[in-house]
Scaffold this motif. Structure first.
Motif, PDB file in Angstrom:
ATOM      1  N   SER A  10       0.935  -1.146  -0.153  1.00 21.68           N
ATOM      2  CA  SER A  10      -0.078  -0.014   0.079  1.00 21.68           C
ATOM      3  C   SER A  10       0.759   1.242   0.057  1.00 21.68           C
ATOM      4  O   SER A  10       1.946   1.179   0.553  1.00 21.68           O
ATOM      5  N   VAL A  11       0.527   2.442  -0.612  1.00 16.41           N
ATOM      6  CA  VAL A  11       1.039   3.709  -0.687  1.00 16.41           C
ATOM      7  C   VAL A  11      -0.079   4.594  -0.424  1.00 16.41           C
ATOM      8  O   VAL A  11      -1.115   4.479  -1.044  1.00 16.41           O
ATOM      9  N   PRO A  12       0.253   5.709   0.052  1.00  9.64           N
ATOM     10  CA  PRO A  12      -0.999   6.849  -0.017  1.00  9.64           C
ATOM     11  C   PRO A  12      -1.522   7.166  -1.249  1.00  9.64           C
ATOM     12  O   PRO A  12      -0.691   7.225  -2.409  1.00  9.64           O
ATOM     13  N   VAL A  13      -2.686   7.134  -1.220  1.00 10.79           N
ATOM     14  CA  VAL A  13      -3.570   7.324  -2.656  1.00 10.79           C
ATOM     15  C   VAL A  13      -2.784   8.423  -3.642  1.00 10.79           C
ATOM     16  O   VAL A  13      -2.596   8.162  -4.586  1.00 10.79           O
ATOM     17  N   GLY A  57       6.650   6.174   1.039  1.00 13.88           N
ATOM     18  CA  GLY A  57       5.869   5.908   2.395  1.00 13.88           C
ATOM     19  C   GLY A  57       4.930   5.092   2.555  1.00 13.88           C
ATOM     20  O   GLY A  57       3.559   5.120   3.082  1.00 13.88           O
ATOM     21  N   GLY A  58       4.909   3.879   1.778  1.00 11.46           N
ATOM     22  CA  GLY A  58       3.931   2.963   2.136  1.00 11.46           C
ATOM     23  C   GLY A  58       4.242   1.578   2.847  1.00 11.46           C
ATOM     24  O   GLY A  58       5.195   1.665   3.676  1.00 11.46           O
ATOM     25  N   SER A  59       3.665   0.549   2.598  1.00 14.45           N
ATOM     26  CA  SER A  59       3.868  -0.726   3.470  1.00 14.45           C
ATOM     27  C   SER A  59       4.107  -1.957   2.611  1.00 14.45           C
ATOM     28  O   SER A  59       3.508  -1.799   1.529  1.00 14.45           O
TER      29      SER A  59
END
Lengths: 470, 470
Positions: A348-351, A420-422
């Motif tokens: 996941s990454v900020p949209v 800045g993702g997971s």
């Protein structure tokens, strides 16, 4: 026959301690990546039995591997190869203990299959919104232990957000009764959320009180062609404004991913995939009426067409059409498999940063592996991409994986970190990503996690080697 | 002048270490129940300074009391009387670090006043929905440290549900950078939720990434007369079905509570309070249009009138009328104070059990104290009642409190426990409820909390004596 097995038989009954015969269903993980060997599979029928099993194992220093439907993706619920671990299967604890309509809650045991939970709620006129591919087999206890995500997260959140209270057996075999149905309860540390997502490494979830919602009157599905990832993000912003909490699904799919579906399942008609770099599937659930939902959808899509972030769109006319559209989305993993082995990610990454992330990472991969093919699809509404990497056309897929899997993971995860993702959006850590996590997570966070693991499970009996090494 | 104070001056600058003069604003709690004495008030300007302050205090064995706007209700953010504790005031850290519209998030420092956070969001066209009486003074760091509730919880949840990521300085003075804006991140234990609601006893929250929502197009308020608590619960069920996520407020107020407002603030016109045992204030926020919101509200109220759970109702015609209705609700605490001292509670019970809880507890109180008056009002939508107890008419309020406060607390909390409720719904534990918590909480939960406190803050420097004694 060890004294521990005798003790376990005395607790749960001899027929519920499985130590011989074919234990594949409990010893092998869902994706068949690893096959372990259990000392025994123990199947308690009550919270009291779970507590006694944990006490007996802890006293013997025997590790416990809690297991629900065993559908996890990261080898988190099967024993290692040592033959010394006890699999604690929760599937016999499958009662719906209560449904409280006025409080919009239901209380269920950990071994309830997710689909049974959904159906029990629906039977009383309510929605339990957690929904994912394995829902016919996975259990709610496993969903909570791994904080499962799925397709409705953009509206309802992950399993964590759908749970109000837990009953847990600690690593010492004590029972914590936290089965509250309260929306507000500020009486100390949030133990509930500490156990949710801890993948059985801190204790065993035996029951949960879950949130319910009113059943929608209508659920509509649309399919839109979008020129780029940027446009998909713009469409998402419009959808939030126009549909608000009605937006229950927002899936993005890349052209190559949809092409694989069209190629391997030619009976499926995949709208717009030939002319558009990306497609988006949107779902709009409405309490009011189908008419209202359709008018809202049409207004949204008209505006998106005007603004140019959508080039073509269709709203399913009926449930069958809607199911066909979802079926295309859900067939991508199968189509990938037909095409050959590939390297999978659940990131996941900020949209807002997804367009730049895709651009940068696509380019790095093309540079490293000319001709590489990207199966990029996922739950864009919550920033979660299954950003998978397939060998160049005509290449040897097995050789590709052998040569490239580790390098591609490193490349993708480094990129995720820069944006800045997971490295694990919804699948968790299990045993597969323990070392990767140690390299990519904030060191203070890792130290805190280790301190908590040591404090709550000092003997390291709960699912050892998973999530974090103490 | 101790060496520690010199060290603190070197870290934050001499003018930001307050050790002389009038420190009442930092040493006295909001409700003026206790006045402590601080060794010093330290006002760092950055996360790095907070970390160095915590390290210096921890090395000296000096306890740290984190403080935001100091508006808490349970004496959780002021020093004790010993003169040995350092108040760590976060109010200089008040930057809005970023607003990310496409990701629907904003990142703010702990010392931002809640109202400034709301306004910064609104300035970019978004809603940050946390809303409570102290919003002009309280800080977002304090809101998160205490998991603040307020009036919008029925739709948006507590502060916990509105936070995606945290930056925290641990009890050892290490910085955990967990400022993620991700909706999905399953990489280990949920540290975020462990710090949220821990009231500064595990570490110091220095910044947070918060969720944003689209601004509603229209927000309407209605006021309904309901014959009983049962009817209020039935109305709530109808409102969930008819308004769905549009239902953003649902406040219930008893006849005596509203009578106090009418008596002490005669300029306020309180609808229906003379003829109805209870009134309900409802709020409906709509993305679509005022017309749509009004039609929804009218359909809901018509149905409620038909079913008999509402006997009369009015929808505010404009913003001024809506504000007047909210103002009546918000004036109850002031009207109570005008009437004289009273015994306050902040409890929650599952919504379905509130009618029986009120019936049983009202009866027990009347039995114990004939003529006792109940100021029963609160956020029924999330099961949270401010179930306050006022002396019989004409009695000596001070004597009443002296003689009855402890006994009434015990009676009410025992009843709360029988009905599966919480003794502190939204105010937290602080120092005021530590002993009460120890009597009413599940013993396994208390043991887990103590283990976590000892593990994360072994020197007991973080806000000692609050929440749980190690």
């Amino acid at each position: 026959m060890t004294p521990l097995l005798d003790e376990l038989r005395a607790i749960v009954g001899a027929s519920h301690v499985l130590a011989d015969g074919d234990l594949t269903a409990w010893e092998q993980d869902w994706r068949k990546r690893m096959r372990g060997r259990a000392l025994a599979v123990v199947r308690p029928a009550s919270t009291g039995e779970v507590a006694r099993v944990v006490k007996a194992c802890a006293a013997a220093g025997t590790p416990i591997v809690p297991q629900g439907g065993n559908t996890g993706m990261v080898v988190g619920s099967t024993p290692d190869a040592s033959g010394t671990q006890v699999v604690l299967s929760l599937t016999r604890m499958n009662a719906v203990r209560a449904i409280d309509g006025d409080n919009l809650t239901m209380t269920v045991e950990a071994g309830c299959v997710l689909q049974s939970v959904q159906e029990a709620a629906r039977g009383k006129g309510f929605l339990f919104p957690l929904s994912l591919a394995a829902e016919g087999s996975c259990t709610i206890g496993g969903n909570l232990a791994t904080n499962a995500g799925g397709t409705q997260v953009v509206r309802y959140g992950n399993a964590r957000e759908l749970c109000l209270g837990l009953e847990v057996v600690t690593a010492q075999g004590e029972v914590w009764n936290g089965l509250t149905g309260l929306r507000k309860d500020n009486t100390g540390y949030d133990l509930r959320d500490l156990f949710i997502g801890s993948e059985g490494t801190l204790g065993v979830i035996t029951a949960a009180t879950l949130k319910l919602y009113p059943l929608p009157s209508a659920t509509l599905t649309a399919w839109a062609a979008v020129p780029s990832v940027e446009d998909a993000v713009r469409l998402l912003g419009l959808a939030h404004r126009e549909l608000g909490a009605g937006l229950t699904g927002f899936e993005m799919m890349g052209q190559f991913a949809l092409g694989l579906v069209a190629k391997h399942f030619p009976q499926m008609r995949v709208p717009f995939h030939e002319q558009s770099a990306y497609c988006v599937l949107l779902e709009n659930a409405d309490l009011e009426s189908e008419l209202h939902a359709r008018a809202q959808f049409e207004r949204l899509l008209e505006r998106a067409l005007e603004e140019g972030c959508v080039t073509d769109a269709v709203v399913a006319e009926n449930l069958a059409q809607a199911q066909q559209l979802w079926h295309i989305r859900e067939s991508i993993p199968l189509a990938q498999a037909e095409e050959g082995l590939n390297i999978k990610h659940d990131i996941s990454v900020p949209v807002s940063r997804i367009p730049a992330f895709c651009r940068a990472t696509d380019a790095l991969l093309q540079q490293a592996i000319p001709g590489v093919r990207l199966v990029n699809f996922g739950h864009l509404g919550d920033g979660n991409l299954h950003y998978n990497v397939q060998a160049p056309a005509g290449g040897d897929a097995a050789a590709f994986l052998r040569d490239w899997e580790e390098k591609v993971h490193d490349l993708v995860f480094d990129s995720v970190r820069r944006f800045g993702g997971s490295i694990s959006a919804e699948h968790g850590i299990g045993s597969v990503k323990v070392d990767t996590l140690a390299r990519h997570k904030d060191p203070t966070a890792l130290a805190l996690m280790r301190t908590i693991k040591r404090a709550l499970d000092p003997k390291n009996v709960m699912n050892p080697g998973r999530v974090i090494k103490p």
